[in-house]
Design a protein around this motif. Sequence first.
Motif, short mmCIF file in Angstrom:
data_model
loop_
_atom_site.label_atom_id
_atom_site.label_comp_id
_atom_site.label_asym_id
_atom_site.label_seq_id
_atom_site.Cartn_x
_atom_site.Cartn_y
_atom_site.Cartn_z
N LEU A 195 0.84 -1.20 0.00
CA LEU A 195 0.00 0.00 0.00
C LEU A 195 0.88 1.25 0.00
N LEU A 196 0.64 2.13 -0.94
CA LEU A 196 1.27 3.45 -0.95
C LEU A 196 0.27 4.43 -0.34
N ILE A 197 0.63 5.03 0.78
CA ILE A 197 -0.27 5.95 1.47
C ILE A 197 -0.34 7.26 0.69
N CYS A 198 -1.56 7.69 0.34
CA CYS A 198 -1.73 8.89 -0.48
C CYS A 198 -2.29 10.07 0.30
N HIS A 213 -4.01 -0.27 -8.42
CA HIS A 213 -5.41 0.05 -8.12
C HIS A 213 -5.52 1.01 -6.93
N TRP A 214 -6.67 1.70 -6.87
CA TRP A 214 -6.98 2.54 -5.72
C TRP A 214 -7.61 1.69 -4.62
N GLY A 215 -7.26 2.01 -3.37
CA GLY A 215 -7.88 1.35 -2.23
C GLY A 215 -8.19 2.36 -1.15
N ILE A 216 -8.99 1.95 -0.17
CA ILE A 216 -9.33 2.86 0.93
C ILE A 216 -9.09 2.17 2.27
N LEU A 217 -8.39 2.86 3.16
CA LEU A 217 -8.20 2.44 4.55
C LEU A 217 -9.16 3.24 5.41
N PHE A 218 -10.03 2.60 6.16
CA PHE A 218 -10.97 3.34 6.99
C PHE A 218 -10.28 3.90 8.23
N ASP A 246 -11.67 -2.10 -0.43
CA ASP A 246 -11.37 -1.78 0.97
C ASP A 246 -10.13 -2.56 1.37
N VAL A 247 -9.21 -1.89 2.06
CA VAL A 247 -7.99 -2.56 2.52
C VAL A 247 -7.83 -2.34 4.02
N ALA A 248 -6.98 -3.14 4.64
CA ALA A 248 -6.71 -3.04 6.07
C ALA A 248 -5.23 -3.28 6.31
N LEU A 249 -4.78 -2.90 7.49
CA LEU A 249 -3.37 -3.09 7.83
C LEU A 249 -3.13 -4.46 8.47
N THR A 289 0.02 -1.56 22.67
CA THR A 289 0.56 -2.70 23.43
C THR A 289 0.86 -3.91 22.53
N LEU A 290 -0.06 -4.19 21.61
CA LEU A 290 0.04 -5.43 20.83
C LEU A 290 0.26 -5.22 19.34
N GLY A 291 0.00 -3.99 18.85
CA GLY A 291 0.14 -3.75 17.42
C GLY A 291 -1.00 -4.33 16.61
N ILE A 292 -2.16 -4.55 17.23
CA ILE A 292 -3.31 -5.12 16.54
C ILE A 292 -4.55 -4.26 16.83
N SER A 293 -5.61 -4.48 16.06
CA SER A 293 -6.84 -3.72 16.26
C SER A 293 -7.62 -4.26 17.45
N LYS A 294 -8.52 -3.45 17.97
CA LYS A 294 -9.37 -3.87 19.10
C LYS A 294 -10.25 -5.05 18.68
N LYS A 295 -10.73 -5.02 17.46
CA LYS A 295 -11.59 -6.09 16.97
C LYS A 295 -10.85 -7.42 16.96
N ASN A 296 -9.63 -7.42 16.44
CA ASN A 296 -8.85 -8.66 16.40
C ASN A 296 -8.41 -9.08 17.80
N PHE A 297 -8.17 -8.10 18.67
CA PHE A 297 -7.81 -8.40 20.06
C PHE A 297 -8.93 -9.20 20.74
N LYS A 298 -10.17 -8.76 20.55
CA LYS A 298 -11.30 -9.43 21.18
C LYS A 298 -11.48 -10.85 20.63
#
Length: 320
Positions: A195-198, A213-218, A246-249, A289-298
């Motif tokens: 991903l190239l941040i624009c 291609h174009w993508g979007i990070l929410f 849609d893309v994610a980190l 603390t973990l380098g992850i999202s809250k959703k993945n943490f749960k």
Amino acid sequence: MPLFAISAYLTWLSSNLIIVITLITRIIVQTVVFISFLCAMLQFGKYNTLLIARRTDNGFYLSETPGTEGAEEVLLPKKFITPEMKEGGELKVFLYKDSEDRPVATTQTPYALVGECAYLMVKQMTNIGAFLDWGLDKDLFLPFREQTEPIELGQKCLVYVYFDFGSKRIAATSNINKFIKNREVNLKPNEEVDLLICYENEVGIRTIINQKHWGILFKNEVFEKLEKGQHVKGYVKKIREDGKIDVALQKQGIEAAKDVSAILLQKLHDNNGTLKLNDDSPPELVHQTLGISKKNFKKAVGILYKEGKILLSDNYIKLK
């Protein structure tokens, strides 16, 4: 219609058909020859692996086929030569044209190749266009006609690097949509991508995926500082019916949960079996603390709890 007229018409038709077929055949042959010629040519704006053909006072001359009559050669200037380079040896070099329009090789690393996007700084403004710093001795030209908005000296602007077949030179354009399109998307959910941040918009952060291609990070899924021009590893989240991506980190779904479960487990081991995190912890703290999202943490907590590997309290998570 008289028989002789029909016969004359058929003769005329067949003769003209032969002419048309001959012309089409010639066009096909010429196209094949031209494509073969392009494939055999040195690739400007790209990395080429060439052999050191001969040494001169100005530097090494490199070629794909040294010693072959009529073989193309390109100069690697003396200042780029190192002691380990020997005649007959192989070198990976970037090819472009110098300020006098001569083919030249370099061991310098450009910020972008032909066919890639990058944020490049404006070094010079002239009455014909701007010159951008792209990491080489010669700056990259951005013609006025290829500028989609006003730019200023010292500004970093998003451009696409292309080869202009008319002038036979490498140039830049800020008309990114001419080249970056969401057509013929050959990507799958959870596929790892570059991903190239624009830039930010009302929805999130626009990115360029794999230089294609174009993508979007929410925004609500980003918990780290991202800079324009930065390359980060990402994952395809969803490809919409309208072609938007849609893309994610981080990975998504159960596959992601398994990965972050291992991260959480390791972090617990590293912190004497306890972490001051719980279901109400802010997303920023979880990511810090973990380098992850809250959703993945749960999800990870749920998996480890079901497996009987952790204990939960109001204030912390603990290894069993």
